[in-house]
Write an enzyme that holds these catalytic residues in place. Structure first.
Site, short mmCIF file in Angstrom:
data_model
loop_
_atom_site.label_atom_id
_atom_site.label_comp_id
_atom_site.label_asym_id
_atom_site.label_seq_id
_atom_site.Cartn_x
_atom_site.Cartn_y
_atom_site.Cartn_z
N SER A 152 0.93 -1.26 -0.02
CA SER A 152 0.19 -0.04 -0.12
C SER A 152 0.72 1.35 0.10
CB SER A 152 -0.94 0.15 1.08
OG SER A 152 -0.21 -0.11 2.32
N ALA A 175 14.47 -3.16 11.54
CA ALA A 175 13.54 -4.27 10.59
C ALA A 175 13.36 -5.62 11.35
CB ALA A 175 14.63 -4.47 9.68
N ALA A 226 11.85 -7.98 9.94
CA ALA A 226 11.62 -9.15 8.94
C ALA A 226 12.89 -9.94 8.85
CB ALA A 226 11.76 -8.50 7.49
N HIS A 276 13.76 -2.86 -0.24
CA HIS A 276 13.51 -1.76 0.80
C HIS A 276 14.72 -1.13 1.25
CE1 HIS A 276 9.06 -2.29 2.70
NE2 HIS A 276 9.09 -2.71 1.52
#
Lengths: 169, 169, 169
Positions: free
Chosen positions: B12, B33, B35, B49
């Protein structure tokens, strides 16, 4: 008829917001619960919602017959939580959904007391692989559109915060 | 404590929006981060990113221990991206989620520097068939509600465009 | 180029809203349909949409080649419904999606007549288990962001009610 529709996702805080809208009016209040406790997950969720509401609330269980429940609520401010589970119950029981929708609209048209309806928005994910889920998604979206067009106000809830789509905050 | 919560769906534009909010403050900036690169899909997304952010950003990897990462960020403006992956990591590792939430709230309460948290909204689709996915959806929704109530501002992002649910744009 | 992007979930009323935006301009209008009727479910949905539109609309079927369809629409106000099905068609046919996106952008840049694009928001549910669905979700989100950045106005539709994310209502 002048009701508020509260829309939102799962765990978005829509029930809590709807309860706060009802609590602007003098108690006693009626809570029409459409959930059926088929399993422990649902039982836990129902118990959690019920514990949050206080003694000023009377719960009316109505998995299918919303017009009768709205008549029973009478002149009390009423919260219907939620229309999406009601639609699920109608589908699982193979009831006539068009007739049920007409009955709900007639019951709402006859009410004078404050009325708040809660519904889930379910159409913002990937198309479900399951045909029944796609049909449910279509019916739920159609019901939401129909009620939003008739509602005096419509609030969309995200992370507990309301966004006014129509009418009064 | 005065943080901004940036909510939105997959792809988004919420990370990009959050980076722009941090870039209103003087560099250097810290990027926490959450992730973990278990597979090529995640590795590609992390690399994309990271490439977008410039040399003014220091990346702190924190799949689980956000309080330590926030302490390490210190007085730098910090972006936490994202809480939904952090919750996933906690669930997959069978950590105590209530305790982790309390730790995060305490760490946020102690911060004075600008702080932006990114989280996914995951509750606007059909009810998942998978019980673990339903539990995750409930926890993510609860976390978002809790943080939104504490945040100074909450932005919802759709197609890269922000909608202010609370506070300052 | 000055187009409006109408975003929303399944059965959110986005087509109806987009039709109303086009109907602000003098007829005749062009309707570019990207849907392909592979099964009865799609055939029924297409027939329902077509029946709602009146004789002032000319339908141009364009499952893949939007630039040709936009050229055919010429100076008429045009509604493209919808980009998400177009993206599905591109993916299923293993077409070059980056090239198709560039072609669409060029075709939009060359238009002077009113143009409304409809797209689905699909990223607000749980992460799909299916890798193809995840890839689709990423591409759809990226396309929506790219077009929203170029659009003169962006409307998000929920339960038939528009929320202006950008530009004019």
């Amino acid at each position: 008829m002048s009701f508020t529709l509260v829309l939102g996702g799962a765990r978005s805080g829509k029930s809590r917001h709807a309860e706060a809208l009802i609590a602007r009016h003098p108690a006693p209040w009626a809570y029409i619960a459409t959930a059926e406790a088929w399993d422990d997950e649902m039982r836990a969720r129902i118990a959690e919602h019920r514990a949050r509401r206080g003694a000023e609330w009377t719960t009316i269980d109505a998995p299918l017959d919303l017009p009768a429940a709205l008549a029973e609520a009478g002149a009390r401010p009423v919260l219907v939580d939620c229309l999406t589970l009601w639609l699920t119950n109608l589908m699982l029981g193979e009831h006539d959904i068009a007739a049920a929708g007409a009955g709900l609209r007639a019951a709402l048209a006859g009410r004078a007391a404050p009325t708040v309806l809660v519904a889930n928005e379910v159409g913002l994910g990937i198309v479900p692989e399951n045909a029944l889920a796609r049909r449910f998604r279509d019916l739920a979206g159609g019901l939401n559109q129909d009620l939003a067009a008739r509602a005096a106000s419509v609030h969309f809830i995200a992370a507990g915060l309301p966004l006014v789509l129509k009418g009064e905050p």
